[in-house]
Design an enzyme around this catalytic site. Structure first.
Site, mmCIF file in Angstrom:
data_model
loop_
_atom_site.group_PDB
_atom_site.id
_atom_site.type_symbol
_atom_site.label_atom_id
_atom_site.label_comp_id
_atom_site.label_asym_id
_atom_site.label_seq_id
_atom_site.Cartn_x
_atom_site.Cartn_y
_atom_site.Cartn_z
ATOM 1 N N TYR A 121 35.633 86.293 94.013
ATOM 2 C CA TYR A 121 34.564 86.251 93.009
ATOM 3 C C TYR A 121 35.148 86.175 91.603
ATOM 4 C CZ TYR A 121 30.360 87.556 90.423
ATOM 5 O OH TYR A 121 29.296 87.569 89.555
ATOM 6 N N TYR A 170 46.019 85.729 55.916
ATOM 7 C CA TYR A 170 44.645 85.383 56.273
ATOM 8 C C TYR A 170 44.417 85.548 57.771
ATOM 9 C CZ TYR A 170 40.251 82.910 56.713
ATOM 10 O OH TYR A 170 38.955 82.597 57.003
#
Length: 538
Positions: free
Chosen positions: A150, A418
């Site tokens: 799964y 940044y």
């Protein structure tokens, strides 16, 4: 958000999430083709919807069934606008040594190969503007013992979402996915009755203290398929109440007890106008966000270091809105701002941290410590101060949204400070989701890609960046617009995103998917050497 006359195919439509998806898209004005296995009750469910909706029986693991499905839909409706791959078989919970290979392959056939074939056959028929949304799972993001097939199938579905997004974007087809956490469905109730699931333990592990209602997953899928999400491509939005944001031993919510009403009936929607504070709100993305909330009738407080521009925007939006000149990196100024807001409004419903500065276009070896400190002080510390003060003013139902950039996932040299600040913003969002979920305050991050803003135009004028050079690397043609970020931000603050907590939504056209070569229009010119590493900032 209503988009009438769209034809929407939904697989696995007879289950808990599937029925919620059908109801959401039908309420949105679309024509729904609800499909599921024979004997699932899908035909009776679809008949209850009335015309022009259609119910069909088919098996997603059978390729011939999928082809027949599309032929039938094309014959009856002549077009397809949205495909929602929701059909799946659940985990078997067998130990690895006890897992039969045929059972493993069966899960892959239904959960991964079936959605791929659905998308492939859809792509042969869809027109520009169409959307494919895959319903993945938290199991495809974090590890789970005894759920090998799964989990692998859902991780594969997430990967296929990204690769298809790159491939199909030049044809005008978007692909996105949701990754739900635990959802209160009839199947889950059955597992609890059988003693196979400890739902009380699950609730304690979720910062929000509950599982999702199926409608919360459906409303997120509906948004991703909407025009408001036109620049969202290849993104996978986790809808887990903050599960993946909690990294501590023990329980995330000690007060979780019993079955919360929101699990059974869905959370209550917001009533009345909200008080919304937008930092960096005078220009660019922040201004677009302010306009979006104002258009909804909310009261917007526009905060910006450029007080004149903030006041001009507030005045253009109407008399009830407010503008303040504040440097978010100055703690005393931020504290004073929130004290004023408490006196004036007595509360704050939504905080949008959109203030940003960037470092200069110089190599990292030439960047000064003062410049690095300045960027971090504004982008990261400033956002933290605003969030800290906002929490003191918020009630349950409050939302803190941090606006950043997807360049944190695909860094550009030499923007070290940044990029570091943006990585900090994302994890700050997660930390606060884990902390604030128990008191009913949600957080999320919305990350832009290359976006057309006044700051970008100014940088282009002086030759610091070459916007044209970026376009070939963006799967969805063109540089993003501030309004697209604003639509995503507005969604995340809305009741439709009530189980989104600590998650990051990328609004970048698919820029950071990592496809080699040109992702968008192959006829566009190749980026210059400089443009390949100089990012366009919000």
């Amino acid at each position: 958000m209503k988009q009438a006359e769209r034809v929407v195919i939904i697989t696995g439509a007879a289950g808990g999430i599937g029925r919620a998806l059908v109801n959401a898209f039908a309420a949105d004005g679309g024509t729904v083709v609800a499909v599921d296995l024979p004997g699932s009750g899908i035909l009776e469910f679809a008949r209850g919807l009335g015309l022009p909706h259609l119910g069909l029986e088919f098996d997603v693991s059978r390729e011939e069934d999928i082809v027949a499905l599309y032929n039938r839909v094309e014959t009856q409706f002549a077009r397809i606008d949205v495909v929602v791959n929701n059909a799946a078989v659940g985990p078997s919970m067998d130990a690895t040594v006890d897992t039969n290979v045929d059972a493993f392959r069966r899960v892959l056939a239904v959960n991964l190969i079936g959605p791929y074939v659905m998308a492939r056959e859809a792509a042969r028929r869809l027109e520009p503007g169409a959307v494919i949304v895959n319903v993945a799972s938290l199991a495809g993001v974090v590890g789970n013992p005894k759920r090998n097939a799964y989990a692998a199938s859902k991780a594969g579905l997430i990967s296929i979402t990204k690769s298809l997004a790159c491939e199909l974007a030049p044809r005008g087809i978007r692909v996105a996915a949701v990754a739900p956490g635990y959802v209160h469905t009839p199947m889950v109730e059955q597992l609890e009755r059988a003693g196979a699931a400890d739902l009380a333990a699950v609730r304690r592990r979720v910062p929000m203290g509950r599982m999702a209602h199926a409608d919360e997953i459906a409303r997120t899928v509906r948004f991703l398929a909407s025009r408001d999400a036109d620049y969202i491509n290849g993104s996978v939005l986790t809808v887990d109440g903050g599960w993946t944001s909690f990294n501590q031993p023990g329980n995330a919510n000690l007060s979780a007890d019993g079955t919360p009403r929101a699990e059974l009936f869905g959370p209550a929607g917001h009533v009345g106008a909200r008080v919304v504070l937008v930092t960096g709100g005078a220009n660019g993305i922040g201004a677009a966000v302010a306009r979006r909330f104002a258009a909804n009738g909310d009261t917007v407080v526009i905060v910006d270091k450029d007080g004149a521009a903030a006041a001009k925007l507030a005045g253009s939006l109407g008399g009830k809105h407010m503008a303040k000149s504040v440097d978010v990196a100055v703690e005393s100024d931020v504290v004073a701002l929130f004290e004023e807001l408490r006196v004036r409004f007595a509360r704050l419903d939504v905080l949008v941290n959109a203030t940003v500065v960037v470092d200069s276009f110089v190599p990292g070896l030439q960047q000064t410590t003062d410049e690095i400190k300045r960027v971090l002080d504004v982008n990261l510390t400033g956002a933290f101060i605003c969030a800290r003060e906002a929490i003191k003013t918020m009630r349950a139902g409050g939302v803190i949204l941090n606006v950043g950039t997807t360049h944190t996932f695909l860094p550009f040299a030499p923007r070290h400070a940044y990029e570091a600040s943006q990585a900090g913003i994302e994890i700050l969002t997660r930390c606060m989701a884990a902390e604030l979920g128990p008191v009913g305050i949600r957080t999320a991050a919305v990350m832009s890609g290359h976006t057309s803003t006044p700051a970008v135009a100014q940088s282009a004028n002086v030759g610091s960046i070459a916007p044209k050079g970026f376009r070939p690397s963006i799967p969805v043609a063109g540089i993003g617009k501030p309004e697209e970020m604003a639509d995503a931000t507005f969604f995340l603050a809305s009741p439709d995103a009530s189980y989104v907590n600590g998650s990051t939504l990328c609004v970048n056209g698919g820029t950071c998917l990592g496809d080699a070569g040109f992702a968008g229009d192959r006829d566009q010119e190749q980026p210059t050497k400089a443009a390949q590493w100089l990012p366009i900032m919000p």
